[in-house]
Structures are given as C-alpha cells and as structure tokens.
Write a protein that holds these residues in place. Structure first.
Motif, PDB file in Angstrom:
ATOM      1  N   PHE A   1       0.847  -1.185   0.091  1.00 37.43           N
ATOM      2  CA  PHE A   1       0.102   0.207  -0.067  1.00 37.43           C
ATOM      3  C   PHE A   1       0.930   1.081   0.032  1.00 37.43           C
ATOM      4  N   ILE A   2       0.194   2.096  -0.099  1.00 37.10           N
ATOM      5  CA  ILE A   2       1.140   3.580  -0.624  1.00 37.10           C
ATOM      6  C   ILE A   2       0.805   4.284   0.690  1.00 37.10           C
ATOM      7  N   MET A   3       2.039   4.822   1.401  1.00 39.86           N
ATOM      8  CA  MET A   3       1.971   5.536   2.819  1.00 39.86           C
ATOM      9  C   MET A   3       2.505   6.943   2.457  1.00 39.86           C
ATOM     10  N   LYS A   4       2.246   8.099   3.209  1.00 39.29           N
ATOM     11  CA  LYS A   4       2.971   8.994   3.318  1.00 39.29           C
ATOM     12  C   LYS A   4       3.534   8.828   4.713  1.00 39.29           C
ATOM     13  N   ASP A   5       4.734   8.695   4.798  1.00 44.92           N
ATOM     14  CA  ASP A   5       5.336   8.495   6.340  1.00 44.92           C
ATOM     15  C   ASP A   5       6.576   9.916   6.320  1.00 44.92           C
ATOM     16  N   ALA A   6       6.580  10.319   7.551  1.00 45.74           N
ATOM     17  CA  ALA A   6       7.312  11.370   8.168  1.00 45.74           C
ATOM     18  C   ALA A   6       8.174  11.019   9.329  1.00 45.74           C
ATOM     19  N   TYR A   7       9.297  11.621   9.511  1.00 49.78           N
ATOM     20  CA  TYR A   7      10.200  11.372  10.649  1.00 49.78           C
ATOM     21  C   TYR A   7      10.727  12.650  11.259  1.00 49.78           C
ATOM     22  N   SER A   8      10.201  13.172  12.137  1.00 46.03           N
ATOM     23  CA  SER A   8      11.033  14.410  12.874  1.00 46.03           C
ATOM     24  C   SER A   8      12.194  14.157  13.807  1.00 46.03           C
ATOM     25  N   LEU A   9      13.127  14.982  13.751  1.00 42.16           N
ATOM     26  CA  LEU A   9      14.352  14.745  14.582  1.00 42.16           C
ATOM     27  C   LEU A   9      14.581  16.025  15.161  1.00 42.16           C
ATOM     28  N   ASP A  10      14.664  15.950  16.401  1.00 45.71           N
ATOM     29  CA  ASP A  10      14.657  17.107  17.420  1.00 45.71           C
ATOM     30  C   ASP A  10      15.736  17.098  18.386  1.00 45.71           C
ATOM     31  N   VAL A  11      16.328  18.114  18.781  1.00 45.79           N
ATOM     32  CA  VAL A  11      17.478  18.154  19.992  1.00 45.79           C
ATOM     33  C   VAL A  11      16.591  17.556  21.204  1.00 45.79           C
ATOM     34  N   ASP A  12      15.607  17.905  21.712  1.00 39.24           N
ATOM     35  CA  ASP A  12      14.863  17.570  22.706  1.00 39.24           C
ATOM     36  C   ASP A  12      13.494  17.429  22.869  1.00 39.24           C
ATOM     37  N   TYR A  13      12.742  16.961  23.990  1.00 39.50           N
ATOM     38  CA  TYR A  13      11.305  16.654  23.767  1.00 39.50           C
ATOM     39  C   TYR A  13      10.545  18.111  23.473  1.00 39.50           C
ATOM     40  N   GLN A  14      11.142  19.308  24.020  1.00 40.64           N
ATOM     41  CA  GLN A  14      10.397  20.463  23.691  1.00 40.64           C
ATOM     42  C   GLN A  14      10.245  20.650  22.081  1.00 40.64           C
ATOM     43  N   GLY A  15      11.179  20.436  21.474  1.00 41.59           N
ATOM     44  CA  GLY A  15      11.383  20.505  20.051  1.00 41.59           C
ATOM     45  C   GLY A  15      10.292  19.498  19.427  1.00 41.59           C
ATOM     46  N   LEU A  16      10.483  18.244  19.990  1.00 40.69           N
ATOM     47  CA  LEU A  16       9.495  16.959  19.552  1.00 40.69           C
ATOM     48  C   LEU A  16       8.177  17.673  19.694  1.00 40.69           C
ATOM     49  N   ASP A  17       7.716  18.145  20.821  1.00 39.76           N
ATOM     50  CA  ASP A  17       6.335  18.668  20.949  1.00 39.76           C
ATOM     51  C   ASP A  17       5.816  19.521  19.728  1.00 39.76           C
ATOM     52  N   LYS A  18       6.891  20.434  19.699  1.00 42.56           N
ATOM     53  CA  LYS A  18       6.304  21.454  18.509  1.00 42.56           C
ATOM     54  C   LYS A  18       6.363  20.609  16.955  1.00 42.56           C
ATOM     55  N   SER A  19       7.194  19.806  16.631  1.00 42.35           N
ATOM     56  CA  SER A  19       6.869  18.937  15.548  1.00 42.35           C
ATOM     57  C   SER A  19       6.075  18.254  15.454  1.00 42.35           C
ATOM     58  N   TYR A  20       5.443  17.678  16.637  1.00 42.58           N
ATOM     59  CA  TYR A  20       4.218  16.908  16.436  1.00 42.58           C
ATOM     60  C   TYR A  20       3.206  17.784  16.291  1.00 42.58           C
ATOM     61  N   GLN A  21       3.084  18.867  16.969  1.00 43.96           N
ATOM     62  CA  GLN A  21       1.763  19.789  16.790  1.00 43.96           C
ATOM     63  C   GLN A  21       1.837  20.268  15.434  1.00 43.96           C
ATOM     64  N   ALA A  22       3.047  20.354  14.757  1.00 47.80           N
ATOM     65  CA  ALA A  22       3.156  20.966  13.221  1.00 47.80           C
ATOM     66  C   ALA A  22       2.127  19.748  12.622  1.00 47.80           C
ATOM     67  N   MET A  23       2.536  18.350  12.808  1.00 43.79           N
ATOM     68  CA  MET A  23       2.114  17.339  12.191  1.00 43.79           C
ATOM     69  C   MET A  23       0.586  17.172  12.402  1.00 43.79           C
ATOM     70  N   TYR A  24       0.396  17.446  13.546  1.00 44.47           N
ATOM     71  CA  TYR A  24      -1.006  17.301  13.971  1.00 44.47           C
ATOM     72  C   TYR A  24      -2.119  18.202  13.237  1.00 44.47           C
ATOM     73  N   ASP A  25      -1.400  19.446  13.270  1.00 44.32           N
ATOM     74  CA  ASP A  25      -2.255  20.403  12.307  1.00 44.32           C
ATOM     75  C   ASP A  25      -2.139  20.207  10.987  1.00 44.32           C
ATOM     76  N   ALA A  26      -1.146  19.897  10.290  1.00 45.83           N
ATOM     77  CA  ALA A  26      -0.983  19.474   8.989  1.00 45.83           C
ATOM     78  C   ALA A  26      -1.934  18.380   8.725  1.00 45.83           C
ATOM     79  N   TYR A  27      -2.026  17.117   9.306  1.00 49.17           N
ATOM     80  CA  TYR A  27      -3.043  16.382   9.165  1.00 49.17           C
ATOM     81  C   TYR A  27      -4.536  16.977   9.311  1.00 49.17           C
ATOM     82  N   GLU A  28      -4.771  17.666   9.993  1.00 45.90           N
ATOM     83  CA  GLU A  28      -6.099  18.119  10.183  1.00 45.90           C
ATOM     84  C   GLU A  28      -6.450  18.674   8.735  1.00 45.90           C
ATOM     85  N   ARG A  29      -5.453  19.743   8.199  1.00 45.29           N
ATOM     86  CA  ARG A  29      -5.613  20.293   7.041  1.00 45.29           C
ATOM     87  C   ARG A  29      -5.760  19.292   5.658  1.00 45.29           C
ATOM     88  N   ILE A  30      -4.801  18.297   5.800  1.00 51.03           N
ATOM     89  CA  ILE A  30      -5.039  17.484   4.820  1.00 51.03           C
ATOM     90  C   ILE A  30      -6.108  16.781   4.520  1.00 51.03           C
TER      91      ILE A  30
END
Ligand code: ATP
Ligand code: MG
Length: 568
Positions: free
Chosen positions: A155-184
């Motif tokens: 099957f075809i998947m869109k997969d993305a992987y975020s890379l951050d220095v710390d968990y605060q960075g991860l929280d931001k990357s995660y939220q950005a994906m959450y928002d992008a998914y809602e828009r998609i």
C-alpha cells in the motif's frame, strides 16, 4: 479525456470477493484490479485519485517545513537488528536473501532507514530540527488482508520522521504534524477525528490516530458525549467502579456439570456475572499468564501486552492448559495454579465471594478471596470500556462507541531508535545526545477507500471535488450530429480553460452512460440531448446531492464555475 479511449473496465454487479462498500465500488468503478491477495494494480481513474491525495498531502507537508525524500524499499537486516525490531516484526515483514546471501526485507515502515541515514550525517544541534517525509509503497504481509486497499499487503503511505534536539522540540514538531494532518484530511473532503491512540509497549508518550467514522472501520473509538475525550478502545478508560465484594466466607468446591459459560453459571449459582471471574489463559513471549477480569467485562489484550511489556501475546493452545497451567479448558482459575503469573483487572481489587474455575472438569470454586486463596501479581486496568460508561476525563459525560478507519497515525517516538542505533548529535557543550524522534503516517491508498465509505449512495461513488478523478463529465445522448458537435465544443472549451473533463463519447445507450457516470462519481455532470439543445440548455447534475438543474448554453463556463464552487 474520452471515455472511448479510457481504460475503464466498469462492472455492473458487485464482485463476490468484496465485503465492504468501498471495495465493491473500487472494483466496479474500474479504479483498480486485484493482482494477488492484498495486492492491487491501480487503473487510470484510480491512480488519478491517488495522485490528487498525494498532491494535497505534499502541499501541507511542505508548508509545515517537512522535506520530501525517497527512501529505499529494499532494506538490509542490519539496521533492523540494530533497532531490535528484526524479530519483533516477525512474519509481518517480507524477508529474503540476495544473490550474495545477504539478508534483506521489503520496508514495512522506515524508522530504521531514517535513523541510519542521519546517524552518520547529523553532527551538531545546529543541524536540527529536521522533518523528512516520503510517499512510497510499503509492504506488510498482513495476516488478514481484506476490504481491498483498506488492509493491503502492499500500500502507499506518506511517512514522515521528525528529528529534534529535545522533547520540547518534539512537542512542536508533533503539533505541526497534527495541524498539517487536520488540513490534509479537510482538504481531501474527509471528516476525520483525532483520537488518543495506544503507544505500545514503550508507553507514556503521545500518540494520536486520525479516524474516519464508518461502519466498515476495523477500529473502535470511544467518544465522550460531554467533553472532547476520544480514544481508541485499545486504550480508552472509563470510571467504571470497583466491584463491591461483600461476602467473606471460606471457599468451597462445587460440582458444575456441563457448565462452561458465565451465563450458565450465573443462572446455576445465582451469583451476579460481575463476581464470576473470567480467567483467560495466555502465553506471553513463551511464558504462561493468567489474566482475570470480571465476568461482565472483556479482557483488553493491548492493555495486557503493555502491562507485561511483551512482544507477543497469544491464547494458550489446548494442550498448554495441561502443560503450562496444570488445568483444563473451560474450568481454569487462579486457585492452586502453581508457577503462573496472575494479573487481574483493577475492578477486582478486593475480590472475595467470587466464583472461579477449579482447574478440574465440571468443578468451580465459590467464595474465593484474593490474598487468602491465591495471589495476584498486580491489579491494573485490563478491561475494554463499554458504551454508556461514564467518561474518565469529565465524569459527567457517557461514552459512545463508534467504528472508525485509521487513516493517519502520529507518534512521539522519543529516543528509542536513536539510542538503539546510535544516532546522536553534539549539544552546545559538545556532549553527545540522542536525537529525539517522532513518526507520522498517512495511509494514502486506505484514504481512497475511506473517502468512498463516507461518500456513496446506491448508484456509486460521490467524490469530494478535491480528490475526484475528473471534475466534469459530459454526456452526449443519442446520435444527433448537432448534439455531438455541441458536446465536443463544450468539452474543448472547458478543457482549454483548465477544467478536468471527461466526455462519454462511447456508442452506448443513455442508460449505460448515466449508470457509469454515477458509479464513477464525477462531481458535475452535463447532459446534452437534442431536446435540451433546442431549448438552449444542458442538464447539470451535482453528484454529491443528485440535484438536477438546467443551465443555459450561453455563458455555460461561468455557470459551471459557479456550480463547482458551491459543491463540496
Ligand atoms: P493498523 O492498526 O490499521 O494495522 P498500523 O497502526 O499498523 O495500522 P501504522 O504503522 O500506524 O499502521 O501506519 C500508518 C498508516 O498507514 C495507518 O494509519 C494506515 O492509514 C496505513 N496502513 C497501515 N497498514 C495498512 C495496510 N495494511 N493497508 C493499507 N493501509 C495501511
Ligand atoms: Mg497505527
């Protein structure tokens, strides 16, 4: 595009192999054909839809700051051994040897490839954050491929992987994906809801699944009627209270001939189902485990796996009841069991006066009590919530349970992969730190099926306009030369203005043309016949509502634009 040239093999009847609406319609509308179990070829119309979904996905991924890459399908076993998932994935992964006898697999997902990619490249905190994504074929040898592309083996998947220095960075990357998914999902015309998802044996970190509600969905989601709580039943909790066990007499063995089910026992002993202990014999990574839940509850195996931190959990085989549990099927219970781990649901905390199997054919114990008659290693949440229970978040709402299709999944991975695989960066003090990761998937081909589940009627598909294979379909009826000429003229001029247009120029009866156009679900249909031409009009039909109206031939393009803007 001309229907006379288009490779569009539609079917009149529902194919016998298809159980759910989307699968039936994808075959009938000529979107795809089966190659082998869970493996499909996408035909021109189907592939156009996929490309539209991919385009919308790319737009929002790019806008979120993610960068598109293309990673290998064929992956070495070394990286999977580094991450300790080579065995864990088990038969879900297609594994093979190359001509030099090196082990490979076909990628079911790409955490390993990405971690391997960056571990040699990302050196400093200055190189982060990063989010790398791809749209590509995944291969998973699913046990039960079914429902067409909903659960495929390829099957075809869109997969993305975020890379951050710390968990605060991860929280931001995660939220950005959450928002992008809602828009998609919104731009694709889908109603998708984010729900709390199981995080697996790693536990603790955030994860959300995006669900499209549909009866054919394989997931169950609990929603609160009052607050915003929504969670996959795999992990949902309610505030179902502990059972009140008041009896405290000594346990006794009772003869229960031919009685094997909880219902039969309730009737026979006149003890409520809540106090009948359901004991489930399981094997977790080779070890015998007995899980106890109240007779009125269902064991939630995901919760048990997470508690046990097990890789694999399965029901005990018949002969294992004797070998591992020293018991018999149908009468297993926790008393006098020997060396078996016993875990109980927390509603059973003060269990006494309970009924359990006596590990002997046709016998049960009644009035058993924990601590006195048997030991439990832990009381923890092991049951699945049920419809109508009180919400554990707001305590004033009730839980409703609905079926959903998981179209997307976002996950805070943390440092599991970077630690196992040695993907570090140097922080500001020159100290090596593991990269903090997240992973984010969208099932592109599953989304096609989900869109159909949400948008269809007895005649066929009703594509949301953003992902429809074509925007407008022109139906010239009959052999009238004027009709043909006018239809061609409209076709050309709409095409010239950038519309995606199909014209049904086949030598077919009107009925066939109508049926096919409804089956393939093009949002706007323009029907042209000799009578309508005489009146200077064409008949327009909006597929989403099946609403019909006449539009004037002059100024047709402007009217098409206006109509199209109104439809969803
Ligand atoms: P599921 O629980 O449905 O098996 P998953 O949780 O294993 O899926 P992920 O690893 O989260 O799937 O993959 C990301 C997305 O890929 C899923 O949200 C889903 O939309 C899609 N997907 C996963 N497995 C399949 C499959 N066998 N066929 C089609 N799409 C799939
Ligand atoms: Mg998932």
């Amino acid at each position: 595009m001309r229907m006379s040239k288009l490779y569009l093999p539609t079917l009149k009847e529902d194919p016998a192999e298809a159980e759910v609406t989307s699968h039936k319609l994808m075959l009938r509308a000529g979107l795809m054909r089966k190659h082998s179990s869970g493996i499909y070829s996408y035909l021109p119309l189907g592939y156009r839809i996929i490309k539209k979904i991919e385009k919308i996905t790319r737009k929002h991924m790019d806008n979120s700051g993610a960068q598109e890459v293309l990673l290998p399908v064929m992956q070495t076993s070394e990286i999977w051994k580094d991450s300790k998932r080579w065995d864990k994935f088990g038969p879900l992964m297609i594994k093979f040897l190359d001509r030099k006898n090196r082990e490979y697999c076909l990628g079911p997902t790409h955490e390993e490839v990405v971690t391997d990619l960056v571990r040699d490249e990302v050196r400093s905190y200055k190189d982060l954050p990063l989010n790398l994504y791809q749209i590509q074929t995944k291969v998973r040898d699913e046990i039960r491929p079914r429902f067409g592309v909903m659960r495929g083996r390829e099957f075809i998947m869109k997969d993305a992987y975020s890379l951050d220095v710390d968990y605060q960075g991860l929280d931001k990357s995660y939220q950005a994906m959450y928002d992008a998914y809602e828009r998609i999902f919104a731009e694709c015309g889908l109603e998708a809801v984010a729900v709390e998802a199981d995080t697996g044996a790693m536990g603790g970190k955030d994860s959300h699944e995006f669900m499209v509600l549909a009866d054919s969905g394989e997931d169950e989601i609990a929603f609160c009627s009052h607050c915003d709580y929504a969670a996959n039943v795999e992990r949902a909790t309610s505030d179902k209270v502990e059972i009140d066990f008041e009896v405290d007499s000594n346990f006794e063995k009772i003869h229960t001939p031919e009685i094997k089910t909880i219902d039969q026992l309730v009737e026979y002993l006149e003890v409520p189902a809540a106090k009948m202990i359901k004991a489930v014999a399981l094997v977790a990574d080779g070890e015998a485990v007995l899980a106890l839940v109240s007779g009125e509850d269902e064991l939630n195996e995901i919760k048990l796996i997470n508690y046990l931190q097990a890789n694999e959990l399965r029901a005990a085989e018949e002969e294992e009841f004797e070998e591992l549990f020293n018991s018999v099927p149908g009468f297993i219970g926790p008393v006098n069991l020997g060396e078996v781990r016993v875990v109980a649901d927390k509603r059973l905390q003060n269990m006494s006066g309970a009924v359990v199997g006596a590990n002997e054919i046709d016998y049960h114990f009644k009035d058993v009590k924990t601590g006195r008659d048997f030991e439990v290693e832990a009381f923890t949440d092991l049951r699945s919530v049920k419809e109508g229970e009180n919400c554990s978040k707001c305590e004033s709402g009730k839980l409703n349970i609905k079926d959903g299709i998981e179209v997307g999944h976002i996950f805070k991975l943390g440092t599991k992969y970077s630690e196992n695989m040695g993907a570090n960066y140097l922080d500001e003090n020159g100290k090596a730190q593991p990269i903090v990761m997240g992973s984010y998937g969208i099932g592109i081909t599953r989304l096609v099926a989900a869109a159909i589940e949400q948008n269809n009627d007895q005649y066929g598909i009703k594509w949301p306009k953003a992902i429809a294979p074509y925007q407008v379909i022109i139906l010239p009826l009959g052999n009238d030369r004027l009709v043909q000429e006018k239809s061609e003229e409209i076709y050309q001029s709409l095409k010239d203005q950038g519309w995606e247009v199909l014209i049904d120029d086949r030598q077919e009866r009107a009925g066939v043309k109508f049926n096919d156009s409804e089956l393939i679900g093009i949002p706007l249909r323009l029907t042209i016949g000799s009578r309508s031409l005489e009146n200077g009009v064409v008949e327009a039909m909006i597929r989403s509502t099946n609403e019909k109206l006449e539009i004037k031939l002059d100024n047709l393009e402007a009217k098409v634009k206006e109509l199209f803007a109104e439809i969803s």
